[in-house]
Scaffold this motif. Structure first.
Motif, PDB file in Angstrom:
ATOM      1  N   GLY A   1      -5.906 -41.227  13.939  1.00 45.63           N
ATOM      2  CA  GLY A   1      -4.987 -42.168  14.571  1.00 45.63           C
ATOM      3  C   GLY A   1      -3.605 -41.599  14.756  1.00 45.63           C
ATOM      4  N   GLN A   2      -3.225 -40.683  13.863  1.00 43.82           N
ATOM      5  CA  GLN A   2      -1.919 -40.019  13.961  1.00 43.82           C
ATOM      6  C   GLN A   2      -2.023 -38.610  14.534  1.00 43.82           C
ATOM      7  N   LYS A   3      -3.261 -38.107  14.579  1.00 41.51           N
ATOM      8  CA  LYS A   3      -3.527 -36.740  15.021  1.00 41.51           C
ATOM      9  C   LYS A   3      -2.757 -35.734  14.162  1.00 41.51           C
ATOM     10  N   LYS A   4      -2.888 -35.894  12.843  1.00 41.24           N
ATOM     11  CA  LYS A   4      -2.210 -34.985  11.916  1.00 41.24           C
ATOM     12  C   LYS A   4      -2.999 -34.915  10.614  1.00 41.24           C
ATOM     13  N   TRP A   5      -2.694 -33.885   9.829  1.00 43.16           N
ATOM     14  CA  TRP A   5      -3.336 -33.698   8.534  1.00 43.16           C
ATOM     15  C   TRP A   5      -2.442 -34.283   7.438  1.00 43.16           C
ATOM     16  N   LEU A   6      -3.081 -34.931   6.454  1.00 37.44           N
ATOM     17  CA  LEU A   6      -2.365 -35.578   5.362  1.00 37.44           C
ATOM     18  C   LEU A   6      -2.800 -34.996   4.020  1.00 37.44           C
ATOM     19  N   GLU A   7      -1.852 -34.542   3.233  1.00 35.21           N
ATOM     20  CA  GLU A   7      -2.183 -33.988   1.920  1.00 35.21           C
ATOM     21  C   GLU A   7      -2.598 -35.098   0.965  1.00 35.21           C
ATOM     22  N   VAL A   8      -3.748 -34.927   0.318  1.00 35.03           N
ATOM     23  CA  VAL A   8      -4.227 -35.910  -0.664  1.00 35.03           C
ATOM     24  C   VAL A   8      -4.435 -35.299  -2.045  1.00 35.03           C
ATOM     25  N   SER A   9      -4.327 -33.977  -2.135  1.00 38.17           N
ATOM     26  CA  SER A   9      -4.502 -33.333  -3.433  1.00 38.17           C
ATOM     27  C   SER A   9      -3.858 -31.950  -3.435  1.00 38.17           C
ATOM     28  N   SER A  10      -3.329 -31.596  -4.602  1.00 35.22           N
ATOM     29  CA  SER A  10      -2.921 -30.220  -4.874  1.00 35.22           C
ATOM     30  C   SER A  10      -3.533 -29.829  -6.205  1.00 35.22           C
ATOM     31  N   VAL A  11      -4.275 -28.739  -6.214  1.00 30.38           N
ATOM     32  CA  VAL A  11      -4.830 -28.210  -7.461  1.00 30.38           C
ATOM     33  C   VAL A  11      -4.029 -26.966  -7.820  1.00 30.38           C
ATOM     34  N   SER A  12      -3.442 -26.959  -9.019  1.00 29.41           N
ATOM     35  CA  SER A  12      -2.526 -25.878  -9.401  1.00 29.41           C
ATOM     36  C   SER A  12      -2.863 -25.295 -10.762  1.00 29.41           C
ATOM     37  N   ASN A  13      -2.744 -23.976 -10.855  1.00 37.47           N
ATOM     38  CA  ASN A  13      -2.815 -23.282 -12.139  1.00 37.47           C
ATOM     39  C   ASN A  13      -1.384 -22.942 -12.540  1.00 37.47           C
ATOM     40  N   CYS A  14      -0.923 -23.536 -13.627  1.00 40.31           N
ATOM     41  CA  CYS A  14       0.454 -23.307 -14.094  1.00 40.31           C
ATOM     42  C   CYS A  14       0.519 -22.232 -15.170  1.00 40.31           C
ATOM     43  N   THR A  15      -0.587 -21.515 -15.377  1.00 40.33           N
ATOM     44  CA  THR A  15      -0.710 -20.473 -16.417  1.00 40.33           C
ATOM     45  C   THR A  15      -0.091 -21.003 -17.727  1.00 40.33           C
ATOM     46  N   ASN A  16       0.738 -20.197 -18.416  1.00 42.50           N
ATOM     47  CA  ASN A  16       1.303 -20.675 -19.693  1.00 42.50           C
ATOM     48  C   ASN A  16       2.731 -21.186 -19.549  1.00 42.50           C
ATOM     49  N   PHE A  17       3.134 -21.491 -18.322  1.00 45.02           N
ATOM     50  CA  PHE A  17       4.498 -21.925 -18.049  1.00 45.02           C
ATOM     51  C   PHE A  17       4.812 -23.247 -18.754  1.00 45.02           C
ATOM     52  N   GLN A  18       3.909 -24.211 -18.655  1.00 43.71           N
ATOM     53  CA  GLN A  18       4.128 -25.512 -19.293  1.00 43.71           C
ATOM     54  C   GLN A  18       3.836 -25.460 -20.787  1.00 43.71           C
ATOM     55  N   SER A  19       2.809 -24.704 -21.169  1.00 41.80           N
ATOM     56  CA  SER A  19       2.438 -24.664 -22.583  1.00 41.80           C
ATOM     57  C   SER A  19       3.521 -23.984 -23.428  1.00 41.80           C
ATOM     58  N   ASN A  20       4.318 -23.096 -22.828  1.00 43.86           N
ATOM     59  CA  ASN A  20       5.473 -22.530 -23.527  1.00 43.86           C
ATOM     60  C   ASN A  20       6.478 -23.617 -23.881  1.00 43.86           C
ATOM     61  N   ARG A  21       6.647 -24.560 -22.970  1.00 46.64           N
ATOM     62  CA  ARG A  21       7.590 -25.648 -23.214  1.00 46.64           C
ATOM     63  C   ARG A  21       7.033 -26.673 -24.201  1.00 46.64           C
ATOM     64  N   MET A  22       5.727 -26.935 -24.118  1.00 39.52           N
ATOM     65  CA  MET A  22       5.119 -27.991 -24.941  1.00 39.52           C
ATOM     66  C   MET A  22       4.443 -27.449 -26.199  1.00 39.52           C
ATOM     67  N   VAL A  23       4.435 -26.127 -26.334  1.00 35.01           N
ATOM     68  CA  VAL A  23       3.817 -25.444 -27.483  1.00 35.01           C
ATOM     69  C   VAL A  23       2.356 -25.875 -27.640  1.00 35.01           C
ATOM     70  N   ILE A  24       1.571 -25.556 -26.623  1.00 39.79           N
ATOM     71  CA  ILE A  24       0.127 -25.801 -26.649  1.00 39.79           C
ATOM     72  C   ILE A  24      -0.566 -24.450 -26.778  1.00 39.79           C
ATOM     73  N   LYS A  25      -1.278 -24.232 -27.877  1.00 41.19           N
ATOM     74  CA  LYS A  25      -1.842 -22.912 -28.167  1.00 41.19           C
ATOM     75  C   LYS A  25      -3.332 -23.010 -28.462  1.00 41.19           C
ATOM     76  N   PHE A  26      -3.973 -21.841 -28.492  1.00 46.09           N
ATOM     77  CA  PHE A  26      -5.371 -21.760 -28.905  1.00 46.09           C
ATOM     78  C   PHE A  26      -5.540 -20.586 -29.858  1.00 46.09           C
ATOM     79  N   LEU A  27      -6.577 -20.668 -30.685  1.00 45.10           N
ATOM     80  CA  LEU A  27      -6.931 -19.586 -31.596  1.00 45.10           C
ATOM     81  C   LEU A  27      -8.079 -18.798 -30.995  1.00 45.10           C
ATOM     82  N   ASN A  28      -7.894 -17.485 -30.845  1.00 47.06           N
ATOM     83  CA  ASN A  28      -9.005 -16.681 -30.329  1.00 47.06           C
ATOM     84  C   ASN A  28      -9.996 -16.398 -31.465  1.00 47.06           C
ATOM     85  N   LYS A  29     -11.037 -15.656 -31.171  1.00 45.26           N
ATOM     86  CA  LYS A  29     -12.106 -15.449 -32.160  1.00 45.26           C
ATOM     87  C   LYS A  29     -11.632 -14.669 -33.382  1.00 45.26           C
TER      88      LYS A  29
END
Length: 413
Positions: free
Chosen positions: A333-361
């Motif tokens: 109806g508008q003859k245009k594309w509309l964004e409905v989703s963005s999937v993003s990998n933020c790597t460890n950028f946010q986890s550095n701020r929130m201190v979210i870690k994992f233990l390796n083997k």
């Protein structure tokens, strides 16, 4: 946030990434290093004074009447206090510079936005109505009444429109849960620390609604409270990936900057969105990214509306993202594309701020990688859906939504 140790170890990589992003203030890197070197000098000076103070303290204990030693001790304590204050000021300056540096793009990221998938399944012969005209024709939503209640940039759904909106939300949640995402019902408000943790502050401060009296922000996306559920967490490697989903309303001031140019449901101050997040190890985050992309693609494929996937260029990435794919649906109806989703990998950028870690083997701790995606943003999906499924006297309901909507058509009242 990029830690200083990472920037120092990977300076050329960081500079390369920031240049790809068209980040203009590259001098900030050398200035941060300069401040840190000054801080190190203050630390060494403080340690030296502490050593001398300890030596004098030992002498004073055996010669309490020695006024010279007492004066020296007083002088050392005063200098140590001054150095501690200077160290605090420098650390604060370094921190304020670090939080202005965006994430580093994925090494193979495109230099221009690139369409990597396109699914056109409809052939449009006749001129189709835009969704705002369909909204009036079938009494699905009313922007004017919402404007009288809250101002421009708000909407209300009514009757079959409200039912379709609710059906889309439930459909998205159900398909997320079946894919292994655990559902959460979350606060629609967040404090400063929560918004800082996910990177909306200070980057998007002007785009958010702030309640001055309560010092709380209306959330711009469910990503904020959903990721903060896991703040200060340490995961075992076998417990990853962690997958979670939530439906929330989202609140953004940005509609005001477009306002008069954008019609209908394309850009609102308040809109509903179903979100997914994943938390994974550094080695497996791109597996999570691909899983999320396939998942969102499946949601749209089942709805049988035209959509495409775009790999976002480095210069158009969000502040926290290293890699982003946008999903756009076609609005005939508008003859245009509309964004409905963005999937993003933020790597460890946010986890550095929130201190979210994992233990390796081996029992070593590392920062997790965090990912987020819309599955999906509802208003534009609603708009594209009714435009694609419109007929002269009814709107067809997609097959997968019929169990939720409990009817296969919307007729004019």
């Amino acid at each position: 946030m990029l830690p200083i140790y990472f920037i120092k170890k990977n300076k050329s990589k960081v500079i390369w990434g920031l240049k790809k992003r068209k980040f203009s203030n590259l001098k900030i890197i050398d200035y941060i290093f300069k401040l840190e070197n000054e801080n190190k000098k203050k630390i060494l000076r403080k340690k030296s004074l502490l050593t001398k103070l300890n030596q004098i303290s030992g002498l004073i204990s055996s010669n309490i009447n020695n006024r010279v030693l007492l004066q020296k001790a007083f002088l050392y304590k005063k200098r140590i206090k001054i150095l501690a204050a200077i160290f605090k000021i420098f650390s604060h300056k370094i921190f304020n510079f670090l939080i202005k540096i965006p994430n580093i793009p994925y090494k193979n990221i495109t230099l221009k936005n690139k369409i990597i998938y396109k699914n056109l399944m409809f052939h449009y012969k006749n001129k189709l109505l835009p969704h705002w005209e369909l909204g009036k024709k079938f009494h699905l939503f009313n922007l004017n009444i919402a404007a009288n209640i809250a101002g421009s940039g708000f909407n209300l759904y009514l009757d079959k429109g409200a039912k379709l909106q609710r059906s889309l939300i439930q459909y998205c949640l159900d398909i997320n849960i079946k894919a292994g995402y655990v559902e959460y019902i979350l606060p629609f408000l967040g404090n400063k620390n929560s918004l800082f943790g996910t990177g909306q502050l200070p980057d998007k401060n002007k785009q958010m609604y702030f309640l001055e009296k309560d010092k709380l922000y209306l959330i711009p996306t469910a990503e904020v409270p959903l990721l903060n559920v896991f703040k200060h967490s340490i995961f075992k490697i076998m417990d990853l990936p962690l997958r979670a989903t939530s439906f929330t309303s989202c609140f953004r001031r940005e509609a005001g900057s477009y306002g008069r140019q954008v019609k209908g449901l394309n850009r609102l101050h308040q809109f509903d969105k179903v979100e997914i997040i994943e938390i994974n190890s550094d080695n497996n985050s791109y597996k999570s990214f691909n899983y999320m992309v396939r998942h969102v693609r499946k949601i749209l494929s089942y709805l049988k509306i035209p959509f495409r996937i775009i790999s976002i260029s480095a210069k158009d990435l969000g502040f926290t993202s290293a890699l982003t794919y946008d999903f756009e649906v076609y609005s005939p109806g508008q003859k245009k594309w509309l964004e409905v989703s963005s999937v993003s990998n933020c790597t460890n950028f946010q986890s550095n701020r929130m201190v979210i870690k994992f233990l390796n083997k081996y029992g070593n701790k590392y920062f997790c990688h965090t990912l987020n995606g819309s599955s999906l943003a509802i208003p534009r999906l609603f708009a594209a859906l009714i435009e694609n499924y419109q007929f002269s006297d009814y709107i067809q309901i997609p097959k997968v939504l019929i169990p939720y909507f409990m009817d296969n058509k919307i007729y004019r009242n």
